[in-house]
Write a protein that holds these residues in place. Structure first.
Motif, PDB file in Angstrom:
ATOM      1  N   GLY A  34      61.287  77.116  23.668  1.00  0.00           N
ATOM      2  CA  GLY A  34      60.722  77.627  22.407  1.00  0.00           C
ATOM      3  C   GLY A  34      61.771  78.257  21.514  1.00  0.00           C
ATOM      4  N   THR A  36      61.231  79.663  18.141  1.00  0.00           N
ATOM      5  CA  THR A  36      60.700  80.882  17.526  1.00  0.00           C
ATOM      6  C   THR A  36      59.291  81.118  18.069  1.00  0.00           C
ATOM      7  N   ARG A  38      56.611  81.466  16.284  1.00  0.00           N
ATOM      8  CA  ARG A  38      55.702  80.602  15.526  1.00  0.00           C
ATOM      9  C   ARG A  38      55.731  79.180  16.078  1.00  0.00           C
ATOM     10  N   ASN A  39      56.910  78.661  16.377  1.00  0.00           N
ATOM     11  CA  ASN A  39      57.041  77.329  16.940  1.00  0.00           C
ATOM     12  C   ASN A  39      56.363  77.237  18.308  1.00  0.00           C
ATOM     13  N   SER A  43      53.182  74.777  18.332  1.00  0.00           N
ATOM     14  CA  SER A  43      53.486  73.551  19.081  1.00  0.00           C
ATOM     15  C   SER A  43      52.599  73.423  20.304  1.00  0.00           C
ATOM     16  N   TYR A 107      57.345  83.032  25.530  1.00  0.00           N
ATOM     17  CA  TYR A 107      58.412  83.254  24.558  1.00  0.00           C
ATOM     18  C   TYR A 107      58.821  84.727  24.535  1.00  0.00           C
TER      19      TYR A 107
END
Length: 116
Positions: A34, A36, A38-39, A43, A107
């Protein structure tokens, strides 16, 4: 990249393990790949949402959405020809939220270990 990894590993592992395997898969892959927060969140949500909708459709189309329609009636939805769509969307959203929250945890776990 994270989208594809989560979708492929989750699909393969769900043949042998329970549905909730998406949580550890998403957490581990988001911690490793990962970029970020947000990603990781979006995702993993989209990977499981698309994968579960695809698998549900592959099982629902051959029987003319019979089981999905009956589940819709059990959930109190009106009996209509399109009520199975709501069941499929609810399935995808539940799976997507499970995966995305787990990916976010993975993350942030990696971020917490990096700071030490």
């Amino acid at each position: 990249m994270l989208f594809i990894l989560i979708a492929v590993f989750s699909l393969l592992l769900q043949f042998f393990l329970p549905w909730w395997i998406i949580a550890p898969v998403s957490a581990v892959l988001a911690a490793l790949v990962g970029g970020t927060a947000r990603n990781a969140f979006f995702s993993s949500f989209m990977a499981i949402f698309v994968m579960w909708i695809g698998v549900s459709l592959s099982k629902s189309i051959p029987n003319q959405h019979l089981l999905s329609g009956k589940v819709a009636v059990m959930l109190g939805l009106p009996q209509s020809p399109s009520s199975w769509i709501i069941v499929l969307l609810a399935t995808g959203i539940i799976g997507g939220l499970t995966a995305s929250v787990s990916a976010l945890a993975g993350y942030y776990w990696r971020a917490a270990l990096k700071k030490k």
